[in-house]
Design a protein around this motif. Structure first.
Motif, short mmCIF file in Angstrom:
data_model
loop_
_atom_site.label_atom_id
_atom_site.label_comp_id
_atom_site.label_asym_id
_atom_site.label_seq_id
_atom_site.Cartn_x
_atom_site.Cartn_y
_atom_site.Cartn_z
N LYS A 84 0.83 -1.20 0.00
CA LYS A 84 0.00 0.00 0.00
C LYS A 84 0.87 1.26 0.00
CE LYS A 84 -4.02 -2.00 2.35
NZ LYS A 84 -4.90 -1.89 3.54
N SER A 88 0.92 4.08 -2.94
CA SER A 88 0.65 5.51 -2.70
C SER A 88 1.79 6.38 -3.23
CB SER A 88 0.46 5.74 -1.20
OG SER A 88 1.65 5.50 -0.47
N ARG A 91 1.45 6.45 -7.00
CA ARG A 91 0.32 7.30 -7.39
C ARG A 91 0.70 8.78 -7.32
NH1 ARG A 91 -2.77 5.34 -3.91
NH2 ARG A 91 -3.54 3.60 -5.15
N SER A 264 -5.19 4.68 1.92
CA SER A 264 -3.78 4.74 1.53
C SER A 264 -3.60 5.40 0.18
CB SER A 264 -3.18 3.33 1.51
OG SER A 264 -3.88 2.51 0.57
N ALA A 266 -2.77 8.47 -0.63
CA ALA A 266 -1.54 9.27 -0.64
C ALA A 266 -0.73 8.90 0.60
CB ALA A 266 -1.86 10.76 -0.64
N TYR A 270 -2.11 8.00 4.27
CA TYR A 270 -1.89 6.66 4.82
C TYR A 270 -1.35 6.76 6.25
CZ TYR A 270 -0.46 1.72 4.79
OH TYR A 270 -0.31 0.39 5.06
#
Length: 312
Positions: A84, A88, A91, A264, A266, A270
């Motif tokens: 995760k 993030s 992303r 999660s 960003a 998170y």
């Protein structure tokens, strides 16, 4: 004789006192900043590092209350193996690769236009472009959330009235770019002011010499203004990279109206949810420390690349 000796001793004392004042005066001026810097920057960092080396532990088949124990670097090992967390970061990198260049390009174009001789009411337009930055991030996210919400958005309703397909601003493949739009709207004016200030510092004699040589306004902007404001562009680029990895307010607010923003989504979001939704403050501290290191690496790498291209 004794009087002369006393006078020389007094003079040395006065000289020594003046010397000490000269040494201490600069430190007295920076003392307020130094105290605040230590209290609100260094101390939280050190506290986060210390917290990241602990964890909750349970004994007796988990039936007894949780206690806090020293875990060393185990939290960091968990972060570095957390899918995760990597998702993030990835992303946000995708977000930054698209959002940052668009925002800085818009800021540069607006600054060049405001610095040109063809634009009127420059003070008004500077203020107009800067106003979105003055809007608090939470308020901006709420405003754009209203414009994005399919049930409330005047944009969606207007397109439906015209029998045109209405975009799903909060959909799985579009929500990241909807957030990027909010950041561009909010931060373009801020970066524009930095670039505009750099343009104002350029001596006018350079422009006059270029005009005498037959350069048009477009050539002056491209071959003179843009290279001379390159340090300001680098500065805004570093700030934007740091801001990209610290994205929080927009996804946090929009998560209330979109199921496509996970806990999660960003890295900062998170860490926030790990601390305040799951009460795992020690793991959140480890995420924060790792994120700070990642931010430093990308910012320092960007500076190295830009300086190497500039030949510095």
């Amino acid at each position: 004789m004794a009087l002369a000796t006393s006078s020389r001793a007094s003079a040395r004392g006065v000289t020594r006192s003046i010397a000490w004042k000269r040494v201490l005066t600069p430190y007295l001026f920076i003392l307020p900043f130094g105290v605040l810097f230590i209290l609100f920057f260094l101390v939280p960092i050190l506290y986060a590092i210390v917290q990241s080396t602990f964890h909750f532990q349970r004994t007796g088949l988990g039936l007894s209350g949780a206690t806090v124990g020293f875990s060393g670097l185990s939290n960091y090992a968990t972060v570095l193996s957390d899918a995760k967390f990597y998702a993030s970061i990835g992303r946000m990198l995708l977000y930054g690769i698209v959002q940052v260049p668009i925002m800085l390009l818009l800021a540069l174009i607006i600054a060049l236009l405001l610095d040109s001789t063809v634009v009127r009411l420059k003070a008004f337009f500077r203020l107009a472009f800067f106003v979105p930055y003055a809007v608090p991030g939470i308020i901006a996210a709420l405003l754009w959330g209203y414009l994005y919400d399919p049930a409330l958005s005047p944009i969606v309703k207007g397109l439906q009235t015209l029998n045109l397909p209405a975009p799903d601003f909060l959909g799985y493949s579009t929500v990241l770019w909807s957030i990027a739009n909010i950041a561009i709207w909010a931060w373009t004016g801020y970066n524009m002011l930095i670039i505009f200030a750099a343009l104002q510092a350029i001596p006018q004699e350079i422009y006059e010499s270029a005009r005498i040589d037959g350069c048009s306004g477009l050539r002056i902007a491209w071959f003179i203004k843009v290279p001379l404001v390159a340090p300001a562009l680098v500065l805004t680029g570093v700030f934007s990279i740091i801001g990209t990895l610290q994205l929080f307010a927009e996804p946090q607010v929009l998560s209330a109206i979109s199921n496509n923003i996970s806990t999660s989504f960003a890295p900062v979001l998170y860490a926030y949810n790990a601390a305040f939704a799951y009460n795992n403050y020690y793991y959140a501290a480890a995420i924060s420390v790792v994120l700070a290191l990642v931010t430093f690496v990308f910012s320092f790498g960007f500076l190295r690349v830009t300086r190497r291209q500039a030949g510095v």
